[in-house]
Design an enzyme around this catalytic site. Structure first.
Site, short mmCIF file in Angstrom:
data_model
loop_
_atom_site.label_atom_id
_atom_site.label_comp_id
_atom_site.label_asym_id
_atom_site.label_seq_id
_atom_site.Cartn_x
_atom_site.Cartn_y
_atom_site.Cartn_z
N ASP A 1 0.87 -1.19 0.00
CA ASP A 1 0.00 0.00 0.00
C ASP A 1 0.90 1.23 0.00
OD1 ASP A 1 -2.29 1.80 0.46
OD2 ASP A 1 -3.34 -0.04 0.99
N ASP B 1 -9.00 -0.65 -5.76
CA ASP B 1 -9.86 0.34 -5.08
C ASP B 1 -9.19 1.71 -5.06
OD1 ASP B 1 -7.92 -0.80 -3.34
OD2 ASP B 1 -8.87 0.22 -1.66
N GLU B 2 -10.02 2.72 -4.93
CA GLU B 2 -9.60 4.09 -4.62
C GLU B 2 -8.42 4.56 -5.46
OE1 GLU B 2 -10.99 4.45 0.00
OE2 GLU B 2 -9.04 3.51 -0.32
N HIS C 1 -3.08 3.19 -4.53
CA HIS C 1 -2.45 2.77 -3.27
C HIS C 1 -1.04 2.24 -3.54
CE1 HIS C 1 -5.67 3.53 -0.43
NE2 HIS C 1 -6.54 2.95 -1.24
C1 ACM Z 1 -10.94 -0.48 1.03
O1 ACM Z 1 -11.37 -0.47 2.19
N1 ACM Z 1 -10.36 0.60 0.52
C2 ACM Z 1 -11.06 -1.64 0.19
#
Ligand code: ACM
Length: 616
Positions: free
Chosen positions: A196, A332-333, A269
């Site tokens: 991350d 994600d994100e 990330h």
């Molecule tokens: C997450 O909680 N960003 C998958």
């Protein structure tokens, strides 16, 4: 003078939790439990028989007994004459099962003179875990097991628990301990969030800077990001697993029928990787650093051929280490700012006929999926991978509620449910109380986690089959120590286990929280785990009105003591012990603070509850 009157009503005997419990204290609740009379006595003379003596469950059981002071060895059942196969004073562990037993299922018969456990593969292991939950170690010479007949198998094939080791690093011993407690409660998938923004934690031989640079950050944000004053600890932080350590953990998990799903986050990330190799970004001339605070960052992978080559190389090494079917690729994100500002990305969107940056994210994930599939593995991604179109074979992990999971199942994709809004985020607090430790926010009490049903009613029967399981996540931004990780994990993970394993019809929160959790928590103490001590059953932060209050409490941990005060001070060991129901009379226009705390024999303490007894 106005007086508060307290009457202790009657001294009840201390309840023996497991005795009245139809599930005999077992978590997760089995499919079927028939209680018998009497008990089996396991002594030094008890013979352990196995038709598959090298089965991991058999080795696990004898090792468990050895640690409890019993050195019983295993006799190979195949070497015995037929008539001897159900010997008195024996425990038989057999892989011979009836054909109607579902996958991972087992049957356990405890008679007063012998025990028979049947289960294939993981089934034998889970039956053995149930057997261990049932046994009572009386002393070094005697273990008793109550007579019973249990048939059991799981509701879902994927029963997952996640751990983020990037935000805070957890060493090999802790990861093994985490795997141990998952195995105790029949979870079978460990989702290991290895990379991350704040740290790259897995050695990659071909790209050593990922750990030389990416596993280290200069300091760490120590209070709530974005809310409080900027406060950093000014202390360098680092940690990663060597490939040898990863192999050691994979083997350890395999011995406990746990598959590890490694997560290599992309395209977002990824600050730790970009800080190590700036050529992965859309602006390689910029200087990047491993993130020191939490949130979503703009510096993400650029979808160049160089990036794909490097991702494939990294994933190649990852797939050699992890034999399981799934590789989690995050998704994600992913902040799209860098892509929007990049001429290269604009051109790529045009060349590939993509709609926009979301299309580019989908393109990124599809490219990665192609490579992972070509190596015989499948990808899992967070539900953002739906945006711009799902990669053809991807499994979706639905975390932003259930909508993504529902959409994916309707498109015939497999789904793992892990909605933050339904108690599956264990970085949320366990009680709305200022006395709970710092958390990321959100409220996920035990009852919320327990009541989650991962199969949405909106899906038809065929679509429902795509819900292959459920998972809870432990993100560690605000979890710097193993003790806090265990506090946030337990006892909620036991609720997750029941969501993942037990038939819906057997779920009963009252029985779970008032009978089986109190029975299990001392076992976690004995196994060396920290956990959140639930508050006294019957006490809460609330305001009650009236003049006479009947207070009836029970302890949430077998053997623990409830202390209380009526003087407004926080209770402790030196205060009054709750032993029987109380009747408290409050004079007119007065309010009495009835405060409680639970303290376990091992010294663990609940938060204090404050019940305001108000006579208006
Ligand atoms: C997450 O909680 N960003 C998958």
């Amino acid at each position: 003078m106005k007086k508060v009157l307290i009457v202790i009503l009657l001294a009840l005997s201390v309840p023996c939790f497991a005795q009245h419990d139809p599930y005999m204290g077992i978590v997760p609740a089995p499919v079927s439990v028939k209680k018998g009379n009497g008990e089996f006595k396991l002594t030094a003379e008890t013979i352990i028989l196995a038709d598959s003596p090298n089965h991991k469950a058999v080795r696990f059981f004898t090792e468990y007994l050895r640690k409890a002071g019993f050195s019983n060895t295993v006799t190979d059942l195949n070497q015995l004459a037929k008539g001897n196969k159900e010997m008195k004073n024996s425990i038989t562990l057999s892989v011979n099962t009836k054909s109607d037993l579902p996958a991972e299922g087992y049957q356990l018969h405890v008679y007063d003179d012998h025990v028979v456990l049947n289960g294939k593969g993981a089934g034998l292991f889970y039956g053995m875990q149930t057997l261990i939950q049932l046994l009572q170690i009386k002393n070094n010479n005697l273990i008793t097991i109550p007579c019973t007949n249990i048939k059991d198998y799981p509701r879902f094939g994927y029963r997952g628990m996640h751990l983020d080791v990037s935000r805070h690093f957890f060493d090999v011993d802790f990861v093994k301990k985490y795997i141990d407690v998952m195995a105790m409660y029949k979870l079978n998938t460990f989702h290991w969030h290895l990379t991350d923004d704040q740290g790259w934690r897995i050695e990659i031989k071909k790209y050593p800077k990922l750990t030389e640079i990416g596993s280290k950050r200069a300091q760490t944000k120590i209070n709530r990001a974005g809310i409080d004053l900027e406060l950093y600890d000014n202390t360098p932080y680092e940690g990663f697993y060597t490939q040898d350590q990863i192999r050691e953990i994979v083997n350890y998990a395999t011995d406990r029928f746990i598959t590890i799903v490694p997560e290599i986050e992309l395209p977002g990330h990824s600050m730790a990787a970009v800080a190590s190799y700036p050529e992965l970004s859309c602006d390689p001339k910029k200087t990047y650093k491993v993130a020191e605070t939490w949130g979503e960052f703009k510096d993400v992978y650029c979808p160049t051929e160089e990036t794909f080559k490097m991702m494939d190389d990294i994933l190649f090494e990852v797939m050699l280490l992890f034999p399981g079917k799934y590789i989690h690729i995050g998704g994600d994100e992913c902040n799209k700012t860098a892509w929007k500002n990049s001429d290269f990305c604009k051109q790529l969107i045009a060349d590939k006929n993509l709609k926009d940056e979301e299309g580019l994210q989908s393109y990124f994930i599809r490219r990665i999926e192609q490579y992972v599939n070509s190596q015989g593995h499948s990808i899992i991604g967070w539900d953002e991978i739906l945006e711009g179109g799902l990669a053809p074979n991807a499994t979706v992990m639905s975390w932003r509620g259930e909508a993504g999971g529902i959409k994916a199942a309707q498109q015939n994709h497999d789904v793992i449910m892990t909605p933050g809004s339904a108690g599956m985020y264990f970085d949320h607090t366990q009680l709305k109380s200022p006395l709970e430790p710092l958390s990321i926010g959100g409220n996920a009490p035990l009852s919320k986690t327990y009541s989650y049903d991962p199969v949405p009613a909106e899906l038809n029967k065929d679509e429902q089959k795509h819900i292959i399981g459920v998972q809870a996540n432990l993100w560690t931004e605000y979890i710097p120590t193993p003790a806090k990780a265990e506090y946030m994990l337990l006892p909620r993970m036991l609720a997750l286990a029941e969501v993942a394993w037990s038939p819906l019809a057997n779920k009963d929160f009252k029985n779970f929280s008032e009978s089986r959790i109190p029975h299990q928590l001392p076992r976690l103490d004995a196994a060396g785990y920290n956990y959140r001590v639930p508050t006294a059953i019957g006490a809460s932060d609330t305001v009650l009105t009236g003049s006479k209050f009947n207070i009836e409490l029970t302890t949430p941990v077998e053997g623990a003591t409830i202390y209380y005060t009526l003087d407004g001070y926080n209770p402790r060991e030196t205060d009054l012990k709750y032993t029987a129901p109380l009747q408290i009379t409050v004079p007119d226009k007065m309010t009495v603070d009835f405060k409680t705390i639970v303290i376990t024999p091992s010294g663990k303490r609940s938060v204090v509850t404050d019940m305001k007894l108000q006579n208006k």
